[in-house]
Design a protein around this motif. Sequence first.
Motif, PDB file in Angstrom:
ATOM      1  N   TYR A   2       0.829  -1.194   0.000  1.00 18.32           N
ATOM      2  CA  TYR A   2       0.000   0.000   0.000  1.00 18.32           C
ATOM      3  C   TYR A   2       0.873   1.257   0.000  1.00 18.32           C
ATOM      4  O   TYR A   2       1.979   1.271   0.537  1.00 18.32           O
ATOM      5  CB  TYR A   2      -0.913   0.007   1.223  1.00 18.32           C
ATOM      6  N   GLU A  22       1.196   7.010   7.436  1.00 13.88           N
ATOM      7  CA  GLU A  22       0.017   6.167   7.202  1.00 13.88           C
ATOM      8  C   GLU A  22       0.214   5.216   6.039  1.00 13.88           C
ATOM      9  O   GLU A  22       0.803   5.565   5.017  1.00 13.88           O
ATOM     10  CB  GLU A  22      -1.211   7.054   6.936  1.00 13.88           C
ATOM     11  N   ARG A  23      -0.279   4.010   6.241  1.00 12.47           N
ATOM     12  CA  ARG A  23      -0.330   3.017   5.169  1.00 12.47           C
ATOM     13  C   ARG A  23      -1.503   2.069   5.486  1.00 12.47           C
ATOM     14  O   ARG A  23      -1.626   1.595   6.603  1.00 12.47           O
ATOM     15  CB  ARG A  23       0.988   2.251   5.063  1.00 12.47           C
ATOM     16  N   ASN A  24      -2.337   1.844   4.491  1.00 15.56           N
ATOM     17  CA  ASN A  24      -3.460   0.920   4.644  1.00 15.56           C
ATOM     18  C   ASN A  24      -4.325   1.264   5.861  1.00 15.56           C
ATOM     19  O   ASN A  24      -4.749   0.395   6.612  1.00 15.56           O
ATOM     20  CB  ASN A  24      -2.955  -0.522   4.729  1.00 15.56           C
ATOM     21  N   LYS A  25      -4.524   2.588   6.064  1.00 15.79           N
ATOM     22  CA  LYS A  25      -5.401   3.118   7.114  1.00 15.79           C
ATOM     23  C   LYS A  25      -4.873   2.882   8.535  1.00 15.79           C
ATOM     24  O   LYS A  25      -5.617   3.021   9.507  1.00 15.79           O
ATOM     25  CB  LYS A  25      -6.825   2.552   6.993  1.00 15.79           C
ATOM     26  N   LYS A  26      -3.599   2.524   8.647  1.00 18.68           N
ATOM     27  CA  LYS A  26      -2.945   2.430   9.940  1.00 18.68           C
ATOM     28  C   LYS A  26      -1.883   3.518  10.028  1.00 18.68           C
ATOM     29  O   LYS A  26      -1.278   3.892   9.006  1.00 18.68           O
ATOM     30  CB  LYS A  26      -2.302   1.056  10.155  1.00 18.68           C
ATOM     31  N   CYS A  27      -1.633   4.014  11.235  1.00 18.09           N
ATOM     32  CA  CYS A  27      -0.782   5.196  11.378  1.00 18.09           C
ATOM     33  C   CYS A  27       0.215   5.034  12.513  1.00 18.09           C
ATOM     34  O   CYS A  27      -0.135   4.569  13.597  1.00 18.09           O
ATOM     35  CB  CYS A  27      -1.677   6.412  11.631  1.00 18.09           C
ATOM     36  N   GLU A  44      -7.799  11.736  11.664  1.00 20.74           N
ATOM     37  CA  GLU A  44      -9.175  11.634  11.181  1.00 20.74           C
ATOM     38  C   GLU A  44      -9.255  12.028   9.710  1.00 20.74           C
ATOM     39  O   GLU A  44      -9.989  11.399   8.928  1.00 20.74           O
ATOM     40  CB  GLU A  44     -10.090  12.508  12.030  1.00 20.74           C
ATOM     41  N   MET A  46      -7.004  11.587   7.559  1.00 21.60           N
ATOM     42  CA  MET A  46      -6.420  10.468   6.816  1.00 21.60           C
ATOM     43  C   MET A  46      -7.266   9.202   6.947  1.00 21.60           C
ATOM     44  O   MET A  46      -6.970   8.203   6.313  1.00 21.60           O
ATOM     45  CB  MET A  46      -5.001  10.176   7.327  1.00 21.60           C
ATOM     46  N   GLN A  47      -8.256   9.269   7.818  1.00 16.18           N
ATOM     47  CA  GLN A  47      -9.078   8.090   8.135  1.00 16.18           C
ATOM     48  C   GLN A  47      -8.195   6.922   8.578  1.00 16.18           C
ATOM     49  O   GLN A  47      -8.358   5.772   8.154  1.00 16.18           O
ATOM     50  CB  GLN A  47      -9.946   7.690   6.940  1.00 16.18           C
ATOM     51  N   ALA A  48      -7.249   7.267   9.449  1.00 15.93           N
ATOM     52  CA  ALA A  48      -6.233   6.303   9.865  1.00 15.93           C
ATOM     53  C   ALA A  48      -6.342   5.997  11.353  1.00 15.93           C
ATOM     54  O   ALA A  48      -6.603   6.891  12.170  1.00 15.93           O
ATOM     55  CB  ALA A  48      -4.847   6.834   9.542  1.00 15.93           C
ATOM     56  N   GLU A  49      -6.090   4.760  11.704  1.00 18.59           N
ATOM     57  CA  GLU A  49      -6.098   4.302  13.084  1.00 18.59           C
ATOM     58  C   GLU A  49      -4.657   4.254  13.594  1.00 18.59           C
ATOM     59  O   GLU A  49      -3.804   3.583  13.003  1.00 18.59           O
ATOM     60  CB  GLU A  49      -6.717   2.905  13.163  1.00 18.59           C
TER      61      GLU A  49
END
Length: 204
Positions: A2, A22-27, A44, A46-49
């Motif tokens: 990703y 961030e990569r693949n919605k993980k941060c 938020e 980035m819509q990342a966790e």
Amino acid sequence: MYELKIKKRIVSEFATNCYLVERNKKCIIIDPGAAKGEIVRGMEDMQAEPIAIFLTHGHYDHIGAVSDLKREYNIPIYAYEEEKELLENSAWNLSQMFGIPLSLKADVWVKDNEIIRIGDFIFKVIHTPGHTQGSCCFYMEIEKVLFSGDTLFCCSRGRTDFPTGSESKLIRSIREKLLVLPEDVKVFAGHNQETTIGDEKPYY
């Protein structure tokens, strides 16, 4: 693989760069020095966790929001093993000087040349003593990205007049640990703008 995205948030009264990687919605959060709300909004957007906090070193302007983020997300803190004493000592990490004494402990103490595999990320730890005794950089070799903290800046380098600092060690760290990397490695520093290894070589 990703796509890797890097978002910079300027936090603290010292214009510290906090990076959201961030990569693949993980941060991965690198050096959250202050402004928890700004960091959260960045994730938020980035819509990342968030899955971890990485610290390049333990100074107040790089750790100010760590405890709040840790409580909010219950994510591990990574720091270099020789930074333990400074992180725990509010006089050494300079937080006492600013009237907000902080004492932190990492969940994971990393070592020189250690490879951190977390989520879809791979980082190599590079110990770069000088700014502090436990300063380190996080290197993404495949992506040619280096998070240098306060070791190396654009056209400059970090201070060495704080506890555990050493000018001779800092110069040696830069020359022997960082400038040997490929010249096209992009350097994301703890303050000021980005640079590259090649652009910094003439200064050393």
